[in-house]
Design a protein around this motif. Structure first.
Motif, PDB file in Angstrom:
ATOM      1  N   MET A 157      -4.073   0.584  -2.414  1.00 47.95           N
ATOM      2  CA  MET A 157      -3.792  -0.789  -1.999  1.00 47.95           C
ATOM      3  C   MET A 157      -3.550  -1.666  -3.226  1.00 47.95           C
ATOM      4  SD  MET A 157      -6.860  -1.325   0.749  1.00 47.95           S
ATOM      5  CE  MET A 157      -7.376  -0.017   1.866  1.00 47.95           C
ATOM      6  N   TYR A 159       0.822  -1.205   0.000  1.00 41.98           N
ATOM      7  CA  TYR A 159       0.000   0.000   0.000  1.00 41.98           C
ATOM      8  C   TYR A 159       0.860   1.261   0.000  1.00 41.98           C
ATOM      9  CZ  TYR A 159       0.843   0.439   5.073  1.00 41.98           C
ATOM     10  OH  TYR A 159       1.422   0.580   6.315  1.00 41.98           O
ATOM     11  N   GLY A 171      -6.111  -3.625   4.629  1.00 40.47           N
ATOM     12  CA  GLY A 171      -5.570  -2.316   4.288  1.00 40.47           C
ATOM     13  C   GLY A 171      -6.317  -1.153   4.900  1.00 40.47           C
TER      14      GLY A 171
END
Length: 240
Positions: free
Chosen positions: A192, A123, A180
């Motif tokens: 992400m 991410y 995430g």
């Protein structure tokens, strides 16, 4: 005097009485330092044909072994440039990850700004929000845009005009997506990169037709507590 070597053809004994070591081999005999078949006139032609056969076998072997090797840096460069051109055509956002795919093998090319998790999730925090991170049982409200490896947009709450609302910890979100979002803060924006093993289901009834990496740009709008409400035989959660 003849001395013999063998090739992988039906066996024929040398004139001096020596026979090949294996039944499926044929001798090529050496007389006075010259390669020659003592049983056939024009032995040099015979040796030439044997050499061609042996050389052909070696070429096939080399070709097969080359196919099994890993792709070269040149191939990676070509595949990377190909992916970039496709993403440009699809108008992928800035700093979008690149994917070098060859069959089922995929290499993700990203900048140093990205964070790699042990689970496989990757991410990038575009903007860090404020406040507390959401917990299991709470409801998160968020916008998102989903992309495939080629940078093509496959889904978006922005274009639908309504943000998504999901209670965490209920298996309502894709595993990688929930991982995430649980450490985001309200007002935060994050990209992400979700690997196939943490990704959404695939099939004709979904947005995803094959097992590949998915990219989501997420904006967390808010986090709310939820309480169970029971009316007669009906039960649900009220968040707010």
């Amino acid at each position: 005097m003849y001395t013999c070597s063998y090739s992988f053809l039906p066996s024929v004994p040398c004139r001096n009485g020596r026979t090949p070591f294996r039944k499926k081999q044929i001798p090529v005999c050496l007389q006075d330092g010259r390669l020659e078949d003592p049983l056939v006139k024009g032995g040099r032609k015979w040796f030439l044909s044997v050499s061609v056969l042996i050389t052909s076998d070696l070429l096939v072997a080399f070709s097969a072994s080359a196919k099994g090797k890993n792709r070269s840096p040149y191939d990676e460069k070509r595949l990377l440039e190909q992916n970039k051109k496709i993403q440009e055509a699809n108008k992928a956002p800035e700093d979008f990850p690149n994917f070098i795919r060859e069959g089922f093998e995929v290499k993700v090319v990203i900048s140093d700004n990205y964070v790699k998790c042990d689970s496989g999730l990757i991410y990038l925090d575009i903007e860090v929000g404020k406040g507390d991170c959401p917990k299991a049982g709470q409801q998160v409200t968020f916008h998102y845009v989903g992309y495939n490896e080629s940078g093509r947009r496959i889904d978006s709450t922005y274009y639908k005009g309504t943000p998504a609302k999901i209670r965490l910890g209920t298996n309502a979100l894709v595993k990688g997506f929930e991982e995430g979002i649980v450490d985001m803060r309200p007002g935060g924006k994050r990209r992400m990169i979700i690997p196939p093993e943490l990704g959404p289901p695939v099939g004709p009834s979904t947005f995803f037709s094959s097992k590949q990496f998915e990219v989501f740009d997420v904006e967390l709008l808010g986090v709310q507590d939820c309480q169970r409400r029971t009316i007669g035989f009906y039960s649900d959660f009220v968040c707010g």
